[in-house]
Design an enzyme around this catalytic site. Structure first.
Site, mmCIF file in Angstrom:
data_model
loop_
_atom_site.group_PDB
_atom_site.id
_atom_site.type_symbol
_atom_site.label_atom_id
_atom_site.label_comp_id
_atom_site.label_asym_id
_atom_site.label_seq_id
_atom_site.Cartn_x
_atom_site.Cartn_y
_atom_site.Cartn_z
ATOM 1 N N LYS B 90 11.203 6.666 -2.815
ATOM 2 C CA LYS B 90 10.690 5.812 -3.882
ATOM 3 C C LYS B 90 9.410 6.414 -4.446
ATOM 4 O O LYS B 90 8.680 7.040 -3.677
ATOM 5 C CB LYS B 90 10.454 4.382 -3.401
ATOM 6 N N ASP B 168 2.089 3.020 -6.953
ATOM 7 C CA ASP B 168 2.818 3.702 -5.876
ATOM 8 C C ASP B 168 2.987 2.771 -4.673
ATOM 9 O O ASP B 168 4.117 2.561 -4.212
ATOM 10 C CB ASP B 168 2.141 5.017 -5.495
#
Lengths: 308, 308
Positions: B90, B168
């Site tokens: 991811k 993030d």
């Protein structure tokens, strides 16, 4: 078939310039009401809100939503929930997620949702698509440069966060590019220029690629005075293609091969009627996805303040 | 079935901390090669590029891509084109469009693409989803506040355009929220705080709604020293639910109802094996779509410069 009974929400410049003449000339639609904070249309019942309008005029079958994108979801949700077909001006919303939510709602309610991209219906776009499908493309360069003071005088919403700034015209270029190229593209780099006193960009320089490595460069600028440019230039094995004037004119190696009168909005309403009668929706989010990607991936640069 | 022969591209901190132990403990996978500019794994053939690796080790069946998102598309395209299954760390890419392109390619090649969201596999996430489905939710508040100097020391890429900054870690929260809530949400407002010397935000304040008007507020901040917070708090008709420690622990009205050892990456590889064997893909773009929406819709605010 009898005409579809239509209402317009958000009566502003684009409605007067484009929607009203297109609807008046289209036997498939009959305008029976409007809702707008300020604007009205002569001879048509006018309301202040979509809720009031839908309650007062139960015969409305479809609604065109033309207010700024930041306010479109709520009205679309009200209309779809009431079982009305919905035509969304471009861009279809302030976020991708909200338009995805509306698409699910339209499907659940069994009504049609149309995320319209008027530039895709410019006269020479289809001929450009066919030309590009027939040859090898070497590079594509998009020049979309106009004078914001002329085209969007004092439109404050366009400079607010979510108003998209220069992407408001630029998304028209992206709606054409994503339609005429043979393969999907994706952004690989971007620079966005923000006036130091504004929350939306005044210029953008975008670099895209497709899976074969084809390079597509797009330059959007709102500071263009003098000659305005809405051009897509493709270097191909069959010569240089120029799709100019926002998709109105197509030339190959300098020779005009396609030029017809502009009729984008009549074509949009024709398409809307088509999907309403077929019981389908038409929601392509590719142009707005590229804009969101540009905001996410792009470098921000600050430039001189902008005053109308 | 024999184990799937796996390679890793981009050997950095997350690979050493999470991927290697999970793969070593999983009989469904056998690590047979790595490609990385700098990192290597003891006893495993190491290459400098994915191209060199795939040419030298033709037996590779699947590839985990763990380099920064800005560089992931090209490697994924090479791997999928060569008929390999692909596991994406991811976020799955630098743009939505490139991941959509990879999903189309995976389908065309008949291989599996996994856009992984490790936080969805945190121990108490499933219990939270079930609890929220069983009651009426009144409001949701996400607090995702950590010290970037501790968790991302000197990771320059994270501050570059496309590196996402505080999104993030924030995208982990969004991956949980989009999984546990009963209806889709969409952004209605956002403020992003950029250090004046960086191209990515250090904090974000997001306001979402769903179609019923449920309010969801998310605060991400990378300037948190002392106690770190990775909490999702929901006020509901059945009490206050707190999903804390990044999804590890669930409590209702202060009473812990679920707490198990963390095993996110073992669960991710279990899921990857499942889709490889079923011949399907698992690509949910909702978390990244919300991030792109936040960059597009959000107001930018400039704050103090950040130095590692």
């Amino acid at each position: 078939m009898p005409p579809t009974k239509l209402a317009i929400v958000g009566v502003g410049k684009i409605v007067r310039d484009q929607h009203l003449p297109a609807i008046a000339a289209d036997p498939d639609f009959e305008l029976i009401a409007t809702a707008s904070r300020h604007g009205t249309v002569d001879g048509i019942p006018a309301f202040k809100s979509i809720e009031e309008m839908l309650e007062s005029v139960p015969g409305i079958e479809a609604v065109s939503l033309c207010m700024p994108p930041q306010y479109r979801y709520q009205a679309a949700h009200v209309a779809l929930s009431a079982g009305k077909h919905v035509f969304l001006e471009k861009p279809p919303g302030a976020t991708l997620s909200e338009v995805q939510d509306l698409a699910r709602l339209a499907e659940a309610k069994g009504v049609s949702l149309f995320a319209s991209w008027h530039s895709r219906y410019a006269p020479a776009v289809e001929a450009a698509r066919q030309f590009l499908a027939s040859t090898q493309i070497e590079s594509v360069h998009v020049n979309w440069k106009e004078d914001v003071r002329h085209w969007h005088p004092n439109q404050e919403w366009i400079w607010q966060a979510g108003g998209l700034g220069v992407f408001d015209p630029g998304i028209n270029a992206l709606s054409i590019v994503t339609h005429v190229l043979p393969r999907a593209i994706f952004l690989t780099g971007a620079t966005l220029e923000f006036p130091e006193n504004r929350d939306a960009p005044i210029a953008a320089d975008l670099v895209f690629a497709d899976s074969t490595g084809l390079g597509v460069r797009a330059e959007f600028d709102w500071r263009q005075t003098g000659k305005q440019s809405w051009d897509i230039v493709a270097k191909t094995a069959a010569g240089e293609m120029v799709l100019s004037e926002g998709g109105a004119k197509l030339s190959i190696d300098g020779k005009i091969v396609h030029e017809e009168p502009e009729r984008e909005y009549p074509s949009l309403y024709h398409r809307f009627s088509e999907i309403v009668r077929a019981g389908t929706s038409d929601v392509d989010l590719a142009p707005l996805t590229h804009v969101a990607d540009a905001f996410m991936l792009g470098r921000r640069k600050f430039v001189d303040a902008f005053y109308d």
